[in-house]
Design a protein around this motif. Structure first.
Motif, PDB file in Angstrom:
ATOM      1  N   VAL A 217       0.839  -1.200   0.000  1.00  9.01           N
ATOM      2  CA  VAL A 217       0.000   0.000   0.000  1.00  9.01           C
ATOM      3  C   VAL A 217       0.872   1.248   0.000  1.00  9.01           C
ATOM      4  N   THR A 218       0.330   2.322  -0.596  1.00 13.24           N
ATOM      5  CA  THR A 218       1.008   3.611  -0.636  1.00 13.24           C
ATOM      6  C   THR A 218       0.084   4.647   0.005  1.00 13.24           C
TER       7      THR A 218
ATOM      8  N   CYS B 123       5.293   3.636   1.812  1.00 18.51           N
ATOM      9  CA  CYS B 123       4.834   2.325   1.320  1.00 18.51           C
ATOM     10  C   CYS B 123       5.131   1.243   2.360  1.00 18.51           C
TER      11      CYS B 123
ATOM     12  N   ARG C  84      -9.385   2.734  -2.060  1.00 24.48           N
ATOM     13  CA  ARG C  84      -8.441   3.543  -2.830  1.00 24.48           C
ATOM     14  C   ARG C  84      -8.976   4.973  -2.978  1.00 24.48           C
ATOM     15  N   GLY C  85      -8.139   5.960  -2.642  1.00 26.59           N
ATOM     16  CA  GLY C  85      -8.537   7.361  -2.731  1.00 26.59           C
ATOM     17  C   GLY C  85      -9.191   7.894  -1.472  1.00 26.59           C
TER      18      GLY C  85
ATOM     19  N   LEU D  29      -3.451   6.111  -1.242  1.00 29.50           N
ATOM     20  CA  LEU D  29      -3.210   6.494  -2.640  1.00 29.50           C
ATOM     21  C   LEU D  29      -3.371   5.313  -3.587  1.00 29.50           C
ATOM     22  N   ASN D  30      -2.816   4.159  -3.191  1.00 28.64           N
ATOM     23  CA  ASN D  30      -2.867   3.009  -4.084  1.00 28.64           C
ATOM     24  C   ASN D  30      -2.520   1.742  -3.303  1.00 28.64           C
TER      25      ASN D  30
ATOM     26  N   GLU E 280      -1.521  -2.718  -4.255  1.00 29.87           N
ATOM     27  CA  GLU E 280      -1.410  -3.817  -5.206  1.00 29.87           C
ATOM     28  C   GLU E 280      -0.965  -5.060  -4.445  1.00 29.87           C
TER      29      GLU E 280
END
Length: 446
Positions: free
Chosen positions: A53-54, A78, A99-100, A135-136, A138
């Motif tokens: 995660v960021t 991160c 996300r966001g 922010l994001n 994956e």
């Protein structure tokens, strides 16, 4: 979920706002982490355990004093969520976000900095507040080539993982393009999963899982069904596939330190045979797993008596030679060189090791080194026609390389000469103009 755009941060009022408008995101609902959403997320998707995660964050005391902020450093932070790499409150809070999303977390000491606090920043046993922006995120990459991506749906128990040779009981659900093609409970030996029709990527993920874990594996073709596909599942060549895997139970294989030398040697014969079978079937990744097991068992063994020492060395030499051949097929040439070097350390005139190292170096365009290896092969065995042919190829490649260098440097020097000529003409013209200006200014003839 409640949103709040402008939370007060002055002591008791902040606590009151969280209690009235926030939600408890802890598992046991002890109010250790209360979240208030300031800005809703975009797509409804949330991180899973282990995801990378960021985030941006700002940490404050309840009186509003800021003690840390990623935005001040102009760089997001991160981490792998749910893995204990950060504060417990962060793991819990970020797993609840989209996300966001931007939210504020009220974190009690047992979920933040504990009774000790943080010297010079946070007093002992102090609640803190974090504003978090996700922010994001994956999935977690399990291989260097990004061929296996894992997302954990349910975290497993304990810290023990299956090892190569372990027996695992799993539930599998495989899908491709949204179509379920495989759903079954199955047992297999780690390192030999493809014997049961289980893809290599599932096999290679086993040593990262704990009992009870349920994860989703996103497999590239190399770790799925490759260029052949899987006709019985109606999967064509070079298709990405997805497997949901639940590790129900496992029995670890004995580690090297748990076996005596006799046990290792007895097992090595069977594992070598298995590796040879995989190699003949063109399943080179699986063969590598078997040969590497033998090396891990015996590379530090000395043995007692000449016969036992010879047996150990034979297994080590054969395993490294076979690994070199597998890696040649897999086009992993640095691994070929590394394994051949291990053989040559034990037997400096080993014909196969010298030849295979030469092949790898030739394929890496290291023509001079490759030719030296093939020449050494001929010293060991002057009748090796293949080595002689490879020397001719190396000589041809070296000649081509030199010719290419000549062209490159000739073009380079031509460009330099043209540039220098232009500069010279510019300097001459400049000097001429200066002289003309001088004579005109002073009324002189020129």
């Amino acid at each position: 979920m409640t949103t709040d755009q402008d939370l007060p941060m002055d002591g008791q009022s902040a606590t009151a706002v969280f209690a009235a408008k926030g939600i408890d995101v802890t598992t046991n609902k002890d109010h250790g982490v209360i979240k208030v959403v300031k800005h809703e997320g975009r797509d409804g998707d949330q991180p899973m355990i282990g995801d990378r995660v960021t985030v941006h964050y700002t940490g404050k005391l309840l009186n509003g004093k800021k003690f840390d902020c990623s935005r001040d450093r102009k760089e997001p932070f991160c981490f792998n969520v749910g893995k204990g790499q950060v504060l417990k409150a962060w793991d819990i809070g970020v797993l609840s976000m989209q996300r966001g999303e931007v939210c504020t977390l009220l974190c009690q000491p047992e979920y933040a900095y504990g009774p000790a606090g943080n010297p010079d920043k946070i007093p002992p046993s102090t609640p803190v507040v974090f504003e978090m922006e996700l922010l994001n995120f994956e999935g977690e990459m399990l291989t260097d080539d990004s061929g296996i991506l894992r997302r954990i749906k349910v975290k497993g128990d304990g810290y023990s993982n299956p090892n190569d040779g372990a027996t695992v009981d799993v539930h599998l659900e495989g899908s491709c393009g949204g179509r379920l093609f495989d759903c079954r409970d199955i047992s297999f030996i780690v390192g030999e999963a493809e014997d049961k029709g289980v893809p290599l990527g599932v096999d290679r993920a086993m040593d990262k899982m704990q009992k009870g874990e349920c994860c989703i594996l996103y497999l590239k073709p190399k770790y799925g069904f490759g260029s052949e596909g899987k006709p019985e599942y109606k999967i064509g060549p070079d298709k990405d596939i997805i497997y949901e895997v639940t590790l129900k139970d496992f029995q670890r294989a004995k580690e090297s330190w748990e076996m005596d030398l006799k046990q290792k040697l007895d097992l090595a014969a069977g594992v070598k045979h298995k590796g040879n079978q995989y190699f003949k079937a063109g399943r080179h990744h699986q063969a590598v797993i078997q040969y590497q097991r033998i090396v891990s068992w015996l590379e530090m063994e000395c043995g007692t008596g000449i016969e036992q020492q010879k047996k150990i060395q034979d297994f080590i030499l054969t395993s490294h030679l076979n690994l070199a051949l597998c890696f040649l097929r897999l086009k992993e040439y640095s691994q070929v060189v590394e394994n051949c070097n291990k053989v040559i350390e034990l037997d400096e005139n080993n014909e196969k090791a010298l030849y295979r190292r030469g092949e790898a170096r030739l394929l890496r365009n290291e023509f001079t080194l490759a030719m030296a290896d093939f020449q050494q092969v001929l010293q060991v065995n002057p009748s090796n026609r293949a080595a002689r042919a490879q020397i001719s190829i190396c000589q041809s490649k070296i000649k081509e390389h030199h010719e290419q260098d000549k062209k490159t440097y000739a073009n380079m020097f031509q460009k330099f000469a043209e540039r220098d000529a232009k500069v010279f003409h510019l300097v001459v013209r400049l000097c001429y103009n200066v002289m003309v200006s001088h004579f005109v200014y002073h009324g002189e003839k020129y």
